[in-house]
Design a protein around this motif. Sequence first.
Motif, PDB file in Angstrom:
ATOM      1  N   THR A   5       0.842  -1.194   0.000  1.00 10.61           N
ATOM      2  CA  THR A   5       0.000   0.000   0.000  1.00 10.61           C
ATOM      3  C   THR A   5       0.875   1.241   0.000  1.00 10.61           C
ATOM      4  O   THR A   5       1.750   1.389   0.853  1.00 10.61           O
ATOM      5  N   GLU A   6       0.635   2.128  -0.950  1.00  8.09           N
ATOM      6  CA  GLU A   6       1.387   3.377  -0.994  1.00  8.09           C
ATOM      7  C   GLU A   6       0.963   4.258   0.177  1.00  8.09           C
ATOM      8  O   GLU A   6      -0.198   4.244   0.599  1.00  8.09           O
ATOM      9  N   TYR A   7       1.923   5.020   0.704  1.00  7.20           N
ATOM     10  CA  TYR A   7       1.643   5.912   1.824  1.00  7.20           C
ATOM     11  C   TYR A   7       2.655   7.048   1.813  1.00  7.20           C
ATOM     12  O   TYR A   7       3.655   7.001   1.105  1.00  7.20           O
ATOM     13  N   GLU A   8       2.371   8.063   2.596  1.00  6.27           N
ATOM     14  CA  GLU A   8       3.301   9.181   2.755  1.00  6.27           C
ATOM     15  C   GLU A   8       3.218   9.664   4.198  1.00  6.27           C
ATOM     16  O   GLU A   8       2.205   9.485   4.873  1.00  6.27           O
ATOM     17  N   TRP A   9       4.316  10.247   4.645  1.00  9.68           N
ATOM     18  CA  TRP A   9       4.363  10.830   5.982  1.00  9.68           C
ATOM     19  C   TRP A   9       4.010  12.297   5.908  1.00  9.68           C
ATOM     20  O   TRP A   9       4.428  13.013   5.012  1.00  9.68           O
ATOM     21  N   ASP A  10       3.225  12.754   6.872  1.00  7.49           N
ATOM     22  CA  ASP A  10       2.879  14.165   7.011  1.00  7.49           C
ATOM     23  C   ASP A  10       3.036  14.501   8.498  1.00  7.49           C
ATOM     24  O   ASP A  10       2.096  14.376   9.275  1.00  7.49           O
ATOM     25  N   GLY A  11       4.250  14.861   8.903  1.00  5.45           N
ATOM     26  CA  GLY A  11       4.528  15.084  10.322  1.00  5.45           C
ATOM     27  C   GLY A  11       4.464  13.768  11.080  1.00  5.45           C
ATOM     28  O   GLY A  11       5.143  12.810  10.722  1.00  5.45           O
ATOM     29  N   ASN A  12       3.615  13.710  12.103  1.00  8.66           N
ATOM     30  CA  ASN A  12       3.427  12.476  12.880  1.00  8.66           C
ATOM     31  C   ASN A  12       2.207  11.702  12.404  1.00  8.66           C
ATOM     32  O   ASN A  12       1.544  11.026  13.177  1.00  8.66           O
ATOM     33  N   ARG A  13       1.904  11.810  11.127  1.00 10.25           N
ATOM     34  CA  ARG A  13       0.742  11.126  10.560  1.00 10.25           C
ATOM     35  C   ARG A  13       1.152  10.418   9.273  1.00 10.25           C
ATOM     36  O   ARG A  13       1.887  10.956   8.457  1.00 10.25           O
ATOM     37  N   ILE A  14       0.651   9.205   9.111  1.00  9.48           N
ATOM     38  CA  ILE A  14       0.796   8.471   7.857  1.00  9.48           C
ATOM     39  C   ILE A  14      -0.517   8.624   7.099  1.00  9.48           C
ATOM     40  O   ILE A  14      -1.593   8.459   7.680  1.00  9.48           O
ATOM     41  N   VAL A  15      -0.415   8.948   5.822  1.00 10.49           N
ATOM     42  CA  VAL A  15      -1.587   8.958   4.951  1.00 10.49           C
ATOM     43  C   VAL A  15      -1.428   7.758   4.017  1.00 10.49           C
ATOM     44  O   VAL A  15      -0.531   7.725   3.183  1.00 10.49           O
ATOM     45  N   HIS A  67      -2.740   5.269   1.073  1.00  9.52           N
ATOM     46  CA  HIS A  67      -3.526   5.428  -0.149  1.00  9.52           C
ATOM     47  C   HIS A  67      -4.292   4.149  -0.489  1.00  9.52           C
ATOM     48  O   HIS A  67      -3.966   3.430  -1.419  1.00  9.52           O
ATOM     49  N   PHE A  68      -5.336   3.887   0.310  1.00 12.22           N
ATOM     50  CA  PHE A  68      -6.304   2.841  -0.008  1.00 12.22           C
ATOM     51  C   PHE A  68      -7.310   3.476  -0.972  1.00 12.22           C
ATOM     52  O   PHE A  68      -7.167   4.651  -1.309  1.00 12.22           O
ATOM     53  N   PRO A  69      -8.358   2.746  -1.432  1.00 17.07           N
ATOM     54  CA  PRO A  69      -9.366   3.410  -2.276  1.00 17.07           C
ATOM     55  C   PRO A  69      -9.880   4.708  -1.634  1.00 17.07           C
ATOM     56  O   PRO A  69     -10.102   5.691  -2.314  1.00 17.07           O
ATOM     57  N   ALA A  70     -10.051   4.713  -0.321  1.00 19.85           N
ATOM     58  CA  ALA A  70     -10.318   5.948   0.429  1.00 19.85           C
ATOM     59  C   ALA A  70      -9.070   6.188   1.277  1.00 19.85           C
ATOM     60  O   ALA A  70      -8.598   5.279   1.959  1.00 19.85           O
ATOM     61  N   LYS A  71      -8.509   7.385   1.208  1.00 20.51           N
ATOM     62  CA  LYS A  71      -7.291   7.656   1.973  1.00 20.51           C
ATOM     63  C   LYS A  71      -7.569   7.523   3.469  1.00 20.51           C
ATOM     64  O   LYS A  71      -8.647   7.866   3.952  1.00 20.51           O
ATOM     65  N   MET A 130      -7.266   7.436  13.993  1.00 24.77           N
ATOM     66  CA  MET A 130      -7.356   6.946  12.614  1.00 24.77           C
ATOM     67  C   MET A 130      -8.589   7.596  12.009  1.00 24.77           C
ATOM     68  O   MET A 130      -9.657   7.582  12.636  1.00 24.77           O
ATOM     69  N   LYS A 131      -8.429   8.138  10.811  1.00 28.00           N
ATOM     70  CA  LYS A 131      -9.537   8.883  10.212  1.00 28.00           C
ATOM     71  C   LYS A 131      -9.501   8.727   8.702  1.00 28.00           C
ATOM     72  O   LYS A 131      -8.459   8.824   8.079  1.00 28.00           O
ATOM     73  N   SER A 132     -10.667   8.509   8.124  1.00 28.99           N
ATOM     74  CA  SER A 132     -10.798   8.462   6.665  1.00 28.99           C
ATOM     75  C   SER A 132     -10.700   9.892   6.152  1.00 28.99           C
ATOM     76  O   SER A 132     -11.308  10.796   6.707  1.00 28.99           O
TER      77      SER A 132
END
Length: 76
Positions: free
Chosen positions: A40-50, A52-56, A73-75
């Motif tokens: 699963t593709e992902y990226e770091w944004d500070g202390n958060r991982i985003v 990239h599932f069908p819904a981020k 955890m939040k959609s």
Amino acid sequence: MGLFDRQRKAGKGRRISVFRADYPVDHKIFVESLLLWNGTEYEWDGNRIVAHFPAKLGISFEQTDSFMRISAMKSL
């Protein structure tokens, strides 16, 4: 006696659910490893991982005494 030994001794057709937090786990490492393993593709944004599932999916972390743990955890 390990988890699987306890399940085996419970007998056929019966399950024992056991969750014990005997070992501290760095959730940041655990989540990132799971995403890498899953491809699963992902990226770091500070202390958060985003992720990239069908819904981020945003997974936020907070620092405890010795490791990072999931705080939300939040959609997206």
